[in-house]
Design a protein around this motif. Sequence first.
Motif, PDB file in Angstrom:
ATOM      1  N   GLU A  87      48.596  44.077  39.967  1.00  0.00           N
ATOM      2  CA  GLU A  87      47.305  43.543  39.527  1.00  0.00           C
ATOM      3  C   GLU A  87      46.271  44.430  39.421  1.00  0.00           C
ATOM      4  OE1 GLU A  87      45.119  40.084  38.730  1.00  0.00           O
ATOM      5  OE2 GLU A  87      47.162  40.105  39.457  1.00  0.00           O
ATOM      6  N   LEU A  88      46.142  45.483  40.121  1.00  0.00           N
ATOM      7  CA  LEU A  88      45.120  46.370  40.098  1.00  0.00           C
ATOM      8  C   LEU A  88      45.044  47.264  38.808  1.00  0.00           C
ATOM      9  CD1 LEU A  88      44.944  48.228  43.505  1.00  0.00           C
ATOM     10  CD2 LEU A  88      42.866  47.094  42.162  1.00  0.00           C
ATOM     11  N   ALA A  89      46.437  47.529  38.278  1.00  0.00           N
ATOM     12  CA  ALA A  89      46.657  48.194  37.055  1.00  0.00           C
ATOM     13  C   ALA A  89      45.891  47.411  36.002  1.00  0.00           C
ATOM     14  CB  ALA A  89      48.074  48.354  36.731  1.00  0.00           C
ATOM     15  N   GLY A  90      45.572  46.238  36.098  1.00  0.00           N
ATOM     16  CA  GLY A  90      45.005  45.622  34.761  1.00  0.00           C
ATOM     17  C   GLY A  90      43.507  45.520  35.140  1.00  0.00           C
ATOM     18  N   TRP A  91      42.873  45.874  36.258  1.00  0.00           N
ATOM     19  CA  TRP A  91      41.685  45.780  36.530  1.00  0.00           C
ATOM     20  C   TRP A  91      40.807  47.187  36.517  1.00  0.00           C
ATOM     21  CZ3 TRP A  91      40.642  42.554  41.790  1.00  0.00           C
ATOM     22  CH2 TRP A  91      41.202  41.352  41.602  1.00  0.00           C
ATOM     23  N   LEU A  92      41.569  48.271  36.834  1.00  0.00           N
ATOM     24  CA  LEU A  92      40.943  49.337  37.108  1.00  0.00           C
ATOM     25  C   LEU A  92      40.608  50.223  35.717  1.00  0.00           C
ATOM     26  CD1 LEU A  92      42.936  50.882  39.818  1.00  0.00           C
ATOM     27  CD2 LEU A  92      40.809  49.924  40.041  1.00  0.00           C
ATOM     28  N   ARG A  93      39.232  50.844  35.607  1.00  0.00           N
ATOM     29  CA  ARG A  93      39.080  51.624  34.438  1.00  0.00           C
ATOM     30  C   ARG A  93      38.324  53.074  34.929  1.00  0.00           C
ATOM     31  NH1 ARG A  93      34.841  47.684  32.972  1.00  0.00           N
ATOM     32  NH2 ARG A  93      32.648  48.667  33.740  1.00  0.00           N
ATOM     33  N   PRO A  94      38.440  54.102  34.137  1.00  0.00           N
ATOM     34  CA  PRO A  94      38.011  55.349  34.828  1.00  0.00           C
ATOM     35  C   PRO A  94      36.547  55.162  35.658  1.00  0.00           C
ATOM     36  CG  PRO A  94      38.905  55.500  32.575  1.00  0.00           C
ATOM     37  CD  PRO A  94      38.752  54.192  32.903  1.00  0.00           C
ATOM     38  N   GLY A  95      36.557  55.804  36.693  1.00  0.00           N
ATOM     39  CA  GLY A  95      35.643  56.090  37.386  1.00  0.00           C
ATOM     40  C   GLY A  95      35.275  54.724  38.653  1.00  0.00           C
ATOM     41  N   ASP A  96      36.384  54.027  38.718  1.00  0.00           N
ATOM     42  CA  ASP A  96      36.253  52.826  39.675  1.00  0.00           C
ATOM     43  C   ASP A  96      36.622  53.383  40.916  1.00  0.00           C
ATOM     44  OD1 ASP A  96      35.580  51.162  37.816  1.00  0.00           O
ATOM     45  OD2 ASP A  96      37.506  50.000  37.316  1.00  0.00           O
ATOM     46  N   ALA A  97      36.593  52.698  41.952  1.00  0.00           N
ATOM     47  CA  ALA A  97      37.247  53.186  43.707  1.00  0.00           C
ATOM     48  C   ALA A  97      37.818  52.028  44.221  1.00  0.00           C
ATOM     49  CB  ALA A  97      35.792  53.232  44.321  1.00  0.00           C
ATOM     50  N   VAL A  98      38.865  52.425  44.775  1.00  0.00           N
ATOM     51  CA  VAL A  98      39.731  51.330  45.459  1.00  0.00           C
ATOM     52  C   VAL A  98      40.034  51.577  46.852  1.00  0.00           C
ATOM     53  CG1 VAL A  98      42.037  50.056  45.224  1.00  0.00           C
ATOM     54  CG2 VAL A  98      41.025  51.096  43.056  1.00  0.00           C
ATOM     55  N   LEU A  99      39.839  50.445  47.792  1.00  0.00           N
ATOM     56  CA  LEU A  99      40.275  50.722  49.197  1.00  0.00           C
ATOM     57  C   LEU A  99      41.585  49.985  49.620  1.00  0.00           C
ATOM     58  CD1 LEU A  99      39.742  51.260  52.275  1.00  0.00           C
ATOM     59  CD2 LEU A  99      38.356  49.003  52.356  1.00  0.00           C
ATOM     60  N   VAL A 100      42.374  50.497  50.118  1.00  0.00           N
ATOM     61  CA  VAL A 100      43.601  49.886  50.468  1.00  0.00           C
ATOM     62  C   VAL A 100      43.748  49.905  51.904  1.00  0.00           C
ATOM     63  CG1 VAL A 100      45.959  49.655  50.189  1.00  0.00           C
ATOM     64  CG2 VAL A 100      44.670  50.452  48.450  1.00  0.00           C
ATOM     65  N   LYS A 101      43.673  48.676  52.630  1.00  0.00           N
ATOM     66  CA  LYS A 101      43.723  48.746  53.956  1.00  0.00           C
ATOM     67  C   LYS A 101      44.609  47.333  54.671  1.00  0.00           C
ATOM     68  CE  LYS A 101      41.647  49.583  58.151  1.00  0.00           C
ATOM     69  NZ  LYS A 101      42.093  50.925  58.890  1.00  0.00           N
ATOM     70  N   GLY A 102      45.474  47.659  55.513  1.00  0.00           N
ATOM     71  CA  GLY A 102      45.912  46.261  56.116  1.00  0.00           C
ATOM     72  C   GLY A 102      46.928  46.732  57.167  1.00  0.00           C
ATOM     73  N   PRO A 103      47.505  45.476  57.719  1.00  0.00           N
ATOM     74  CA  PRO A 103      48.308  45.784  58.988  1.00  0.00           C
ATOM     75  C   PRO A 103      49.485  46.587  58.558  1.00  0.00           C
ATOM     76  CG  PRO A 103      48.131  43.620  58.267  1.00  0.00           C
ATOM     77  CD  PRO A 103      47.024  44.337  57.298  1.00  0.00           C
ATOM     78  N   ARG A 104      50.230  47.195  59.670  1.00  0.00           N
ATOM     79  CA  ARG A 104      51.068  48.309  59.231  1.00  0.00           C
ATOM     80  C   ARG A 104      52.361  47.369  58.615  1.00  0.00           C
ATOM     81  NH1 ARG A 104      53.278  51.206  56.990  1.00  0.00           N
ATOM     82  NH2 ARG A 104      54.795  52.690  57.539  1.00  0.00           N
TER      83      ARG A 104
END
Length: 568
Positions: A534-551
């Motif tokens: 899903e992210l692959a279709g959203w991101l463009r140069p200069g964006d920032a992504v946080l990935v955080k979740g339970p183990r």
Amino acid sequence: MIPLPLARIAEITSGALTGMADPRAVVRGPVVIDSRAVEPGSLFVAIKGARVDGHDYAAQAIRAGAVAVLATRPVEGPAVIVPDAAAALAELATAQAAALPKVTVIGVTGSAGKTSTKDLLARLTARVGPTIAPVGSFNNELGHPLTVLRADLDTRFMVLELAARNIGHIKDLTRIAPPEIGVVLNVGTAHLGVFGGKEAIAKAKGELVEALPRTGVAVLNADDPLVRAMASRTDARVTFFGRGESASIRAEGVTVDARGRASFTLRTPSGSAPVSLQLFGEHAVENALAAAAAGYELGLPVATIAAELSQATPLSRWRMEVTDRADGVTVVNDAYNANPDSMRAAFAAFEVLGRGRRRFAVIAALRELGEEGPALNAELGRLAGGSGLAGLIVAGPDAGPVLEGASAAAAEAQAAAQAALDAQAAAHAAAGVPQAPIPHQDAPQGWHGPSPDQGPPQPGWQAPPAGGPVPGQPPVGGPPMGAAPFGGVPAGPPAGGPHLGGPVAGAPPGGGAAYPAQAMRIVHVPDAEAAAAELAGWLRPGDAVLVKGPRAMGLERTAELVLGGAAQ
């Protein structure tokens, strides 16, 4: 480890030698529970887990060079047979720790920050003498004794991380390697459902200071009332760290740079020194202070402590790892684990690190929260939905409360932004400022969809506007009515069309009509791989992504895929 003949190992563990085991054969280490980690001279401990039985790998371990297997049933090859392999492992570690009279044991516990603090403290103690510390988060009934067994006669310090999944767990761990210094960071909401309340969590964490001798030192967080109260539960001397004046080891003048790294003055009873952390997130200040307080009690000069803290970089994986792709996309991988407190800290750090950019987050419903789980997950959703993200992906099961909270908070933020824009437009109209045409909203400026030829975004689920749900949509978070269980095609682009980050706000250059505030894009996906897709279709140069979740969700895989598929 201290070399031991098999006969002595059998004596310590009350085991019996089988498989033609030579009682004079010497185990020189390491002691391992993973057959792939066996080296010549190892002892392989066969642990029967829920999915894998170590006994099935005994022959492989012997072929790789293990002297013997510590097992609960006969295996192919030399073995020491015991009733309980985990208990025998603890007994072996206890005996080894008792044979190391020159070692100072330092225990670290808390609901959040244990691993980072352990890494910092181990760096400080290494300035004094040889140090053993867990790799990653070896902090339970298996990882703890395995770490202790890495020590030898040259070891001067053991910095051990102690986790608790219930009352009595930390007490049991302290019996293996009795600590002389105990560091308690905080009492939060991790495993709240298991313990039943924060007071029970405090009781469990306080077992560390109860185990300290009268000659020991309890290092306590003065800013956490439940931790501060632990001073009455120990005979050891107490030293406090924190940000307030009551802390003898404290941070003054905390500032945070554009990458979310904190600087402060480290104040101690014998002087002060500047610290500039390389760790990301202001919450790292408390971890650094805890390590500094323990280091100070060991006699390290303040200048040395400050210099080491300033040079420290992240050691353990998937904890606020910040990586920049070649196209300028910044990925924050904080996916090792999550609880309500660490989620708040991560979003606070991400807000700073991603300022002025389109920001996205991938999260998952928190677990082990008991009856408070739905409410705390709804609170998590509101945190994410109100944090000015351009888009939010919620991965995995039990996501309803998170989606509901995010939907409500995003709608409120959108309504507030639109109200501000309406007021701005009214002010412009009153001042006679010409009104520019409003951009077409089916394809807002700045939005790049999943592919250049896909056309305008299709209808689907999005955060409802203030005052009610989108017609045809469910009243709370979830997929569109009649859609597939996960997501469908979300509505609209992530917010941040002409302007970056959060609901679109402001007017075109030169005045005129303000762009309408846009809703945050919120999507539910089944797993880490789907989140990356899903992210692959959203991101463009200069964006920032946080990935955080339970183990259990394994969202570090999302970050790895976004970074190109290679393990970090």
